[in-house]
Design a protein around this motif. Structure first.
Motif, short mmCIF file in Angstrom:
data_model
loop_
_atom_site.label_atom_id
_atom_site.label_comp_id
_atom_site.label_asym_id
_atom_site.label_seq_id
_atom_site.Cartn_x
_atom_site.Cartn_y
_atom_site.Cartn_z
N GLY A 533 0.83 -1.20 0.00
CA GLY A 533 0.00 0.00 0.00
C GLY A 533 0.86 1.24 0.00
N ILE A 534 0.23 2.38 -0.29
CA ILE A 534 0.93 3.66 -0.38
C ILE A 534 0.16 4.73 0.37
N GLU A 535 0.90 5.54 1.13
CA GLU A 535 0.35 6.73 1.77
C GLU A 535 1.21 7.90 1.31
N SER A 536 0.59 8.87 0.67
CA SER A 536 1.39 9.95 0.09
C SER A 536 0.62 11.25 0.06
N GLU A 537 1.40 12.35 0.15
CA GLU A 537 0.84 13.68 0.00
C GLU A 537 1.77 14.47 -0.91
#
Length: 553
Positions: A533-537
């Motif tokens: 999974g990916i968490e990005s801003e």
């Protein structure tokens, strides 16, 4: 008569037959109740009541069996049946009025039943004509009774003051006729309202049918009981069934030809009542492999109650064949290119190292650039070969029970040179205690780590940092790689694991890449039974995590 009007008329006539059973039972009950009231002098013999009941039952059964032929009945037969439904009732009710007291009888209210039946069967002129027939039958009955052509059957034991009193009989007759005609006029308004509503429904149905018939995919709608509600022509062609044979019937596996029974079994399944589901089915049909995608969409009514499901059947055979041909081409092309490219790479390396004579600085600079481009080309070809193996199901695992920390350390060492060029600090936070061993393919997981670390460094500006962490979460070991790079736009994060996809902002940075790395990562981890999974801003950085199941001894 159109097929739609014919179906509607048959449906209406069948409901009238069902409703008449209730009328027959009700009138019998009224007759029996009248016999028990002492003030009423009518005491019909049981034989008369039985004859009346049998007559009504007989002609209602006749309608029932005739209507079972359904669409096989021609238009004229249906029209005659519709007229008979009303006229025979009028005659029977006229006889009931006679034996229950004629002018003294309240049974004229039974005439409202034929008017109601005419309201649902005929247009305004038909309703008024049958009401006029009702009136004529009633007037005719009163006239022949007044002229003693028929004997008077008194209703009461006492003198009511109606029979024999000509002015009163005329007044009552005119009042009853007026009431019958007024009821008929009111029924025309009800009929118009029904017709308007029918037109609205038919218009909506035509719109829905036009949409369904224009779709390239097959569509079949099934209610909660398993009955087929609708089937478009494309669906009938794909499933090789006749719409008339399955609509309004429970769908069963035997409705399909043997080659399509597996596909039919998946269509029969109701699926989820909360969300859309999709599944691909491969079937052998006439010696050829066909691929169908079945999308199940739950259908709700206006109150939010589940009505059934809509199955959308898409033939993906051509698309899958094109994918296979494309994969074959990529595989063959990549294999053919890798060998000569590797030869050119090592030849350039030998020249750069001075094995073929000294080079000046400008020559070394251009040859080094060519060598680096050659390495990128070989890396792209390796990615294409990996994708080809994944799609063909040849991406096999050689798993061993081992500690994943060692692979992380080796992968970080492999990208140290790249990190130093941009002065990016890569830090690995080791767990306080040794984690349980994990069953994985060392080469494949290091490929995952290499892709993720390479992305983190590539898309982080100079003097940035990359943090690698590992921890145990239940029965999974989770590895995360976090950077303070350019981040990923929110609207593009769902596409990151697709083939050849690169985010909009990184393409503007003119960094090289094939868009295959994360696709390979996703498939490697899925094959291991893990997840990613990916968490990005955007503008702040990205955290990519992946998990692998712990091997329990």
């Amino acid at each position: 008569m159109s097929i739609r009007r014919k179906e509607k008329l048959i449906h209406t006539l069948r409901w009238i037959v069902k409703g008449r059973w209730a009328i027959i039972v009700g009138i019998l009950a009224v007759g029996l109740a009248q016999r028990s009231i002492n003030v009423v002098s009518i005491h019909l013999p049981s034989s008369v009541m039985i004859t009346l009941a049998l007559t009504a039952i007989t002609y209602n059964l006749t309608y029932y069996f005739l209507l079972r032929r359904g669409m096989r009945l021609n238009a004229w037969t249906l029209r005659i049946l519709a007229i008979a439904q009303v006229f025979v009732d009028q005659l029977l009710f006229t006889y009931i009025i006679y034996i229950s007291g004629s002018s003294e009888s309240l049974s004229f209210i039974f005439y409202f039943f034929p008017i109601l039946i005419a309201t649902v069967l005929f247009r305004n002129i038909g309703i008024l004509l049958f009401a006029f027939v009702n009136s004529l039958l009633y007037i005719f009955l009163i006239v022949i009774e007044m002229n003693t052509i028929l004997p008077f059957v008194a209703r009461y034991d006492f003198v009511s003051g109606i029979h024999g009193n000509i002015p009163v009989m005329i007044s009552n007759t005119l009042t009853i006729v007026a009431v019958i005609m007024l009821a008929a006029f009111f029924s025309t308004y009800i009929s118009n309202m029904i017709r308007d509503r029918e037109r609205e429904i038919l218009t909506e149905q035509d719109k829905v049918n036009s949409i369904l018939n224009s779709l390239p995919d097959g569509v079949i709608m099934i209610d909660v009981t398993g009955k087929v509600i609708a089937l478009n022509p494309q669906g009938a062609e794909m499933l090789q069934v006749k719409a008339s044979a399955i609509i309004d019937n429970i769908l069963v596996k035997e409705n399909f030809i043997p080659e399509l029974q597996e596909l039919g079994a998946h269509i029969i399944q109701q699926g989820s009542h909360t969300h859309i589901e999709s599944k691909e089915i491969e079937v052998e049909e006439r010696g050829m492999r066909h691929v169908y995608k079945i999308t199940t969409i739950p259908v709700f009514n206006a109150l939010g109650k589940i009505m059934g499901s809509m199955k959308v059947i898409t033939d993906y055979t051509r698309e899958r064949e094109l994918d296979r041909m494309k994969s074959d081409f990529i595989s063959i092309a990549a294999h053919q290119l890798r060998t000569p490219l590797s030869g050119v790479k090592w030849l350039l390396k030998m020249i750069i190292d001075g094995d073929m004579g000294p080079l000046n600085e400008e020559q070394r600079k251009f040859l080094t650039r060519g060598y680096q481009n050659q390495e990128r080309m070989i890396s792209l070809i390796n990615d294409l070969l990996d994708v080809s193996r994944i799609e063909e199901g040849r991406f096999k695992l050689n798993t061993e029970l081992q500690q994943i920390e060692k692979s992380i350390i080796e992968s970080i060492r492999a990208i140290e040179t790249l990190a130093q060029k941009k002065n990016i600090q890569v830090r690995f936070i080791k767990p306080e205690k040794l984690l349980p061993p994990v069953l994985f393919d060392k080469e494949k997981i290091e490929l995952v780590l290499q892709n993720l670390l390479d992305n983190a460094i590539k898309y982080t500006k100079k003097n940035g940092h990359v943090l690698v962490n590992i921890l145990q979460e239940g029965n999974m070991v989770t590895v995360s790689i976090q950077d303070n790079g350019v981040g990923i736009p929110q609207d593009q994060q769902k596409k990151l694991f697709s083939k050849f996809f690169r985010a909009r902002n990184v393409m503007q940075m003119h960094t090289d890449g094939s868009g295959l790395g994360l696709f390979i990562v996703k498939n490697v981890l899925t094959t291991h039974g893990g997840d990613v999974g990916i968490e990005s801003e955007e503008g702040k950085g990205t955290k990519v995590w992946f998990s692998l199941p712990i091997h329990r001894v």
